[in-house]
Design a protein around this motif. Sequence first.
Motif, PDB file in Angstrom:
ATOM      1  N   MET A   1       0.827  -1.183   0.000  1.00  0.00           N
ATOM      2  CA  MET A   1       0.000   0.000   0.000  1.00  0.00           C
ATOM      3  C   MET A   1       0.875   1.252   0.000  1.00  0.00           C
ATOM      4  N   ALA A   2       0.421   2.233  -0.689  1.00  0.00           N
ATOM      5  CA  ALA A   2       1.165   3.479  -0.820  1.00  0.00           C
ATOM      6  C   ALA A   2       0.936   4.371   0.406  1.00  0.00           C
ATOM      7  N   THR A   3       1.936   5.134   0.732  1.00  0.00           N
ATOM      8  CA  THR A   3       1.793   6.106   1.814  1.00  0.00           C
ATOM      9  C   THR A   3       1.242   7.405   1.245  1.00  0.00           C
ATOM     10  N   ILE A   4       0.841   8.289   2.134  1.00  0.00           N
ATOM     11  CA  ILE A   4       0.331   9.581   1.693  1.00  0.00           C
ATOM     12  C   ILE A   4       1.423  10.347   0.952  1.00  0.00           C
ATOM     13  N   GLY A   5       2.650  10.259   1.441  1.00  0.00           N
ATOM     14  CA  GLY A   5       3.771  10.925   0.771  1.00  0.00           C
ATOM     15  C   GLY A   5       4.002  10.396  -0.632  1.00  0.00           C
ATOM     16  N   ASP A   6       3.888   9.073  -0.789  1.00  0.00           N
ATOM     17  CA  ASP A   6       4.034   8.469  -2.118  1.00  0.00           C
ATOM     18  C   ASP A   6       2.939   8.957  -3.056  1.00  0.00           C
ATOM     19  N   GLN A   7       1.709   9.018  -2.534  1.00  0.00           N
ATOM     20  CA  GLN A   7       0.579   9.455  -3.360  1.00  0.00           C
ATOM     21  C   GLN A   7       0.742  10.914  -3.758  1.00  0.00           C
ATOM     22  N   LEU A   8       1.200  11.744  -2.831  1.00  0.00           N
ATOM     23  CA  LEU A   8       1.430  13.151  -3.174  1.00  0.00           C
ATOM     24  C   LEU A   8       2.493  13.281  -4.253  1.00  0.00           C
ATOM     25  N   GLN A   9       3.545  12.481  -4.157  1.00  0.00           N
ATOM     26  CA  GLN A   9       4.608  12.523  -5.175  1.00  0.00           C
ATOM     27  C   GLN A   9       4.061  12.089  -6.536  1.00  0.00           C
ATOM     28  N   THR A  13       3.986  14.474  -9.866  1.00  0.00           N
ATOM     29  CA  THR A  13       4.558  14.049 -11.148  1.00  0.00           C
ATOM     30  C   THR A  13       3.520  14.173 -12.257  1.00  0.00           C
ATOM     31  N   ALA A  14       2.301  13.713 -11.962  1.00  0.00           N
ATOM     32  CA  ALA A  14       1.221  13.811 -12.948  1.00  0.00           C
ATOM     33  C   ALA A  14       0.900  15.268 -13.250  1.00  0.00           C
ATOM     34  N   LEU A  15       0.969  16.128 -12.243  1.00  0.00           N
ATOM     35  CA  LEU A  15       0.713  17.555 -12.441  1.00  0.00           C
ATOM     36  C   LEU A  15       1.760  18.160 -13.369  1.00  0.00           C
ATOM     37  N   ALA A  16       3.020  17.832 -13.151  1.00  0.00           N
ATOM     38  CA  ALA A  16       4.093  18.360 -14.009  1.00  0.00           C
ATOM     39  C   ALA A  16       3.907  17.896 -15.451  1.00  0.00           C
ATOM     40  N   LYS A  35      -4.280  19.361  -2.961  1.00  0.00           N
ATOM     41  CA  LYS A  35      -4.757  20.184  -1.850  1.00  0.00           C
ATOM     42  C   LYS A  35      -5.616  19.360  -0.898  1.00  0.00           C
ATOM     43  N   ASP A  36      -6.542  18.569  -1.440  1.00  0.00           N
ATOM     44  CA  ASP A  36      -7.426  17.762  -0.604  1.00  0.00           C
ATOM     45  C   ASP A  36      -6.643  16.729   0.202  1.00  0.00           C
ATOM     46  N   LEU A  37      -5.671  16.083  -0.430  1.00  0.00           N
ATOM     47  CA  LEU A  37      -4.875  15.075   0.262  1.00  0.00           C
ATOM     48  C   LEU A  37      -3.998  15.720   1.338  1.00  0.00           C
ATOM     49  N   GLU A  38      -3.450  16.896   1.066  1.00  0.00           N
ATOM     50  CA  GLU A  38      -2.676  17.606   2.086  1.00  0.00           C
ATOM     51  C   GLU A  38      -3.560  18.009   3.262  1.00  0.00           C
ATOM     52  N   ASP A  39      -4.811  18.438   2.981  1.00  0.00           N
ATOM     53  CA  ASP A  39      -5.759  18.760   4.050  1.00  0.00           C
ATOM     54  C   ASP A  39      -6.074  17.514   4.870  1.00  0.00           C
ATOM     55  N   PHE A  40      -6.279  16.388   4.193  1.00  0.00           N
ATOM     56  CA  PHE A  40      -6.543  15.120   4.876  1.00  0.00           C
ATOM     57  C   PHE A  40      -5.369  14.766   5.782  1.00  0.00           C
ATOM     58  N   GLN A  41      -4.160  14.947   5.272  1.00  0.00           N
ATOM     59  CA  GLN A  41      -2.957  14.615   6.027  1.00  0.00           C
ATOM     60  C   GLN A  41      -2.842  15.492   7.283  1.00  0.00           C
ATOM     61  N   GLN A  42      -3.218  16.749   7.178  1.00  0.00           N
ATOM     62  CA  GLN A  42      -3.169  17.637   8.340  1.00  0.00           C
ATOM     63  C   GLN A  42      -4.191  17.231   9.399  1.00  0.00           C
ATOM     64  N   ALA A  48      -0.904   6.768   7.957  1.00  0.00           N
ATOM     65  CA  ALA A  48       0.255   6.560   7.077  1.00  0.00           C
ATOM     66  C   ALA A  48      -0.157   6.091   5.688  1.00  0.00           C
ATOM     67  N   VAL A  49      -1.170   5.241   5.625  1.00  0.00           N
ATOM     68  CA  VAL A  49      -1.603   4.665   4.350  1.00  0.00           C
ATOM     69  C   VAL A  49      -2.441   5.693   3.593  1.00  0.00           C
ATOM     70  N   ALA A  50      -2.160   5.822   2.315  1.00  0.00           N
ATOM     71  CA  ALA A  50      -2.896   6.780   1.482  1.00  0.00           C
ATOM     72  C   ALA A  50      -4.360   6.369   1.369  1.00  0.00           C
ATOM     73  N   PRO A  51      -5.270   7.284   1.624  1.00  0.00           N
ATOM     74  CA  PRO A  51      -6.695   6.985   1.494  1.00  0.00           C
ATOM     75  C   PRO A  51      -7.111   7.000   0.023  1.00  0.00           C
ATOM     76  N   SER A  52      -8.246   6.395  -0.235  1.00  0.00           N
ATOM     77  CA  SER A  52      -8.786   6.442  -1.593  1.00  0.00           C
ATOM     78  C   SER A  52      -9.362   7.839  -1.835  1.00  0.00           C
ATOM     79  N   PRO A  53      -9.538   8.209  -3.093  1.00  0.00           N
ATOM     80  CA  PRO A  53     -10.149   9.515  -3.373  1.00  0.00           C
ATOM     81  C   PRO A  53     -11.530   9.666  -2.726  1.00  0.00           C
ATOM     82  N   LEU A  54     -12.304   8.573  -2.641  1.00  0.00           N
ATOM     83  CA  LEU A  54     -13.612   8.643  -1.992  1.00  0.00           C
ATOM     84  C   LEU A  54     -13.464   8.913  -0.498  1.00  0.00           C
TER      85      LEU A  54
END
Length: 72
Positions: A1-9, A13-16, A35-42, A48-54
């Motif tokens: 499973m991916a971490t939140i940091g991995d998902q943000l990265q 990359t996709a944004l660039a 932005k939403d994932l960073e808000d979730f992380q805060q 630690a585990v990245a949540p799904s978009p839902l």
Amino acid sequence: MATIGDQLQTYRTALAEAQARGDVAIARKIEQQIKDLEDFQQRHPDEAVAPSPLEVFCDLNPSDINCLVYDD
């Protein structure tokens, strides 16, 4: 499973890539996901585990019809 940091990265990359292609609509959507994932992380610093978009959406919008849970 991916971490939140991995998902943000992955999102960054996709944004660039979207910005390099000049795809403004996709870039805006990815910026919002970041932005939403960073808000979730805060709000969930111990998560630690990245949540799904839902999960992120429902965390931001708990009263949305798609996020309501009913007990039978």
